[in-house]
Design an enzyme around this catalytic site. Structure first.
Site, mmCIF file in Angstrom:
data_model
loop_
_atom_site.group_PDB
_atom_site.id
_atom_site.type_symbol
_atom_site.label_atom_id
_atom_site.label_comp_id
_atom_site.label_asym_id
_atom_site.label_seq_id
_atom_site.Cartn_x
_atom_site.Cartn_y
_atom_site.Cartn_z
ATOM 1 C CD GLU A 168 -2.914 -1.062 2.301
ATOM 2 O OE1 GLU A 168 -3.006 -0.044 2.999
ATOM 3 O OE2 GLU A 168 -3.538 -2.102 2.527
ATOM 4 C CG PHE A 282 11.013 -4.882 4.904
ATOM 5 C CD1 PHE A 282 10.716 -4.043 3.836
ATOM 6 C CD2 PHE A 282 9.959 -5.439 5.612
ATOM 7 C CE1 PHE A 282 9.405 -3.777 3.487
ATOM 8 C CE2 PHE A 282 8.641 -5.180 5.271
ATOM 9 C CZ PHE A 282 8.364 -4.351 4.210
ATOM 10 N N GLY A 286 10.895 -0.039 15.032
ATOM 11 C CA GLY A 286 9.856 0.940 15.339
ATOM 12 C C GLY A 286 8.850 0.359 16.307
ATOM 13 C CB CYS A 293 -0.731 -7.780 4.224
ATOM 14 S SG CYS A 293 -1.649 -6.934 2.948
ATOM 15 C CE LYS A 296 -5.682 -10.513 5.129
ATOM 16 N NZ LYS A 296 -5.501 -11.457 4.032
#
Ligand code: UGA
Length: 479
Positions: A168, A282, A286, A293, A296
């Site tokens: 997203e 990645f 944090g 995504c 789940k």
């Protein structure tokens, strides 16, 4: 390739495609397939959403999507509520409906099943059915069984898997400039159709035509296409998301270690990420991962493993570390502010990450809820997610600001919870002047501690030493 030849190549590859579901994945896939030269019908059984899309409104905040939809609406992309009509004229049908989490952690596949039932009644000649939603392994088999049980003949369709890896916020560029395209097919015919659909990308024609969506940095052009069995493709999707989540939980655990020993996680990650086998991406610590995504999909992957008789305990720990990370952040806020009841806190960020208005499973929302429970008053700003947040933050104690500085005005401290680019570029003098106390607690490590110190802030972040310039300097900077 000249733009003219590229345009010709795109139209040669043009296929008729139905995309079922107009959520993030479905809508982006529909818009991008249209931009690749295909003819698309986007179907959603939510008539109000379909009407909205027909009018030209867009239900999600996503870069480049408005331009693509404006370019192709009523030409190569149409919106409809009728699945049978769409299916009859299509070569391939992509299923991109929701697969939410059910009570026991498994993916709820009831929407997929009901689409399969409808498809069985609509097929009129060979169709390739393609799973695009994230689904557990064996779903392609279930779709096939459901279609057969509902009257579709075995030679009228095949089922393939084509998992989507878009994020997203960068969904359109991720779709058009993917690291790889995975097609999970169990027959040459299905493979040929999917290869044809992606030919504009794999041949490079899309990138040479007149007006492609601009390439992101480090784009892999043309992208490789990986062909696997349908089962393997289903597993690739779950395993990819689980591995990315694992990477985040790992770096969060390392950040916690850094806090215990007084090391700096930035330096540690530079050292780890320089190993090409690990890579630098990645590795941002944090307040943990969120979104529709990872949370789940990890639960669903664990549930599938369990059903197969395998306890995938590593996933439990990934989930636990992630959950713990937001509690650790709350402890950090307490450590910085002592008591929380009655404190006026400015919060920057509500979406689960920057660049999106999505607040599903957002750790920022979870932290705000915990602070409200502790009796703090919150004034929050997010560039895109405030409307969505209002729907889920139904408790009192939150007010919504017009800007980051408006949120900060007279606040006892500023908390950064989402990594929006604009939050990393604040005017620090203005921020300092706005706050009642120059305290910043940064859950996304957006600032350099030395710069914050130089601007007179007390600055707390994740996995890096706290910055507490001598109180005298803070007071001097305030006056
Ligand atoms: C994720 C995957 O990255 C996509 O490849 C996949 O297609 C998508 O899920 C999906 O299955 O549909 P997305 O949920 O949009 O994409 O967001 P990410 O950019 O992966 O971020 C997920 C969460 O991890 C966010 O809360 C983000 O803030 C957090 N994150 C990410 C970190 O905390 N640290 C990092 O270094 C990276």
């Amino acid at each position: 390739m000249t733009p003219e030849r590229a345009a010709m190549a795109l139209s040669e590859h043009g296929m008729k495609i139905t995309v079922v579901g107009s959520g993030y994945v479905g809508l982006v896939a529909a818009a991008c397939f249209a931009d690749m030269g295909h003819e698309i019908i986007s179907v959603d059984n939510d008539a109000s959403k379909t009407a909205m899309l027909q009018r030209g409104d867009i239900p999600i905040h996503e870069q480049h999507l408005p331009e693509l939809l404006a370019r192709h609406r009523d030409r190569s992309i149409r919106f409809s509520s009728s699945l049978p009509d769409a299916v009859r004229g299509s070569d391939a049908i992509f299923i991109a409906v929701g697969t939410p989490q059910s009570g026991d952690g498994q993916a709820d596949l009831s929407y997929v099943e009901s689409v399969a039932r409808e498809l069985a009644r609509a097929v009129n000649g060979y169709k390739l059915i393609v799973e695009k939603s994230t689904v557990p392994v064996f779903t392609h088999d279930w779709i096939r069984k459901v279609m057969l049980l509902n009257g579709a003949s075995a030679d009228s369709f095949q089922v393939a898997s084509n998992p989507e890896f878009l994020r997203e916020g960068t969904a359109v560029t991720d779709f058009l400039y993917p690291d790889r395209i995975v097609i999970g097919v169990d027959s040459p015919r299905a493979g040929n159709i999917l290869r044809e659909i992606y030919a504009p990308l794999t041949s490079g024609a899309y990138y040479s035509h007149a007006n492609p969506v601009p390439a992101p940095d480090n784009a892999c052009v043309p992208p490789p296409l990986i062909e696997t069995s349908a089962k393997s493709a289903e597993l690739i999707k779950h395993a990819s998301n689980a591995f990315l989540a694992l990477k985040i939980s790992f770096v969060n655990a390392v950040a916690n270690m850094c806090e215990f020993v007084g090391a700096d996680v930035r330096q540690v990650c530079n050292g780890i990420g320089a190993d090409t086998r690990i890579g630098p991406r990645f590795l941002n610590p944090g307040i943990g991962y969120g979104g529709s995504c990872f949370p789940k999909d990890l639960m669903a992957f664990r549930a599938v493993a369990r059903e197969c008789g395998y306890e995938f305990r590593l996933l439990d720990e990934v989930i636990n570390i992630n959950e713990d990370q937001r509690h650790r952040f709350l402890r950090k806020v307490r450590k910085a502010l002592w008591t929380l009841r009655g404190k006026r806190l400015a919060v920057l960020g509500l979406s689960f990450k920057g660049g999106t208005d999505d607040v599903r499973e957002s750790p920022a929302i979870a932290v705000v809820e915990m602070l409200l429970k502790e009796g703090s008053e919150i004034r929050v700003y997010d560039p895109a997610a405030m409307d969505r947040a209002r729907e889920v933050l139904l408790v009192s104690g939150v007010t919504y600001a017009q800007s980051a500085y408006d949120a900060a005005a007279e606040a006892d401290a500023l908390l950064i919870l989402t990594d929006w680019a604009e939050f990393a570029a604040l005017d620090l003098d203005r921020l300092h002047a706005a706050l009642a106390y120059p305290i910043v607690i940064d859950g996304r490590n957006l600032y350099d501690p030395d710069i914050m110190a130089a601007h007179g802030f007390l600055y707390y972040s994740v996995g890096r030493p706290d910055v507490q310039p001598a109180m005298q300097r803070v007071i001097a900077a305030q006056s």
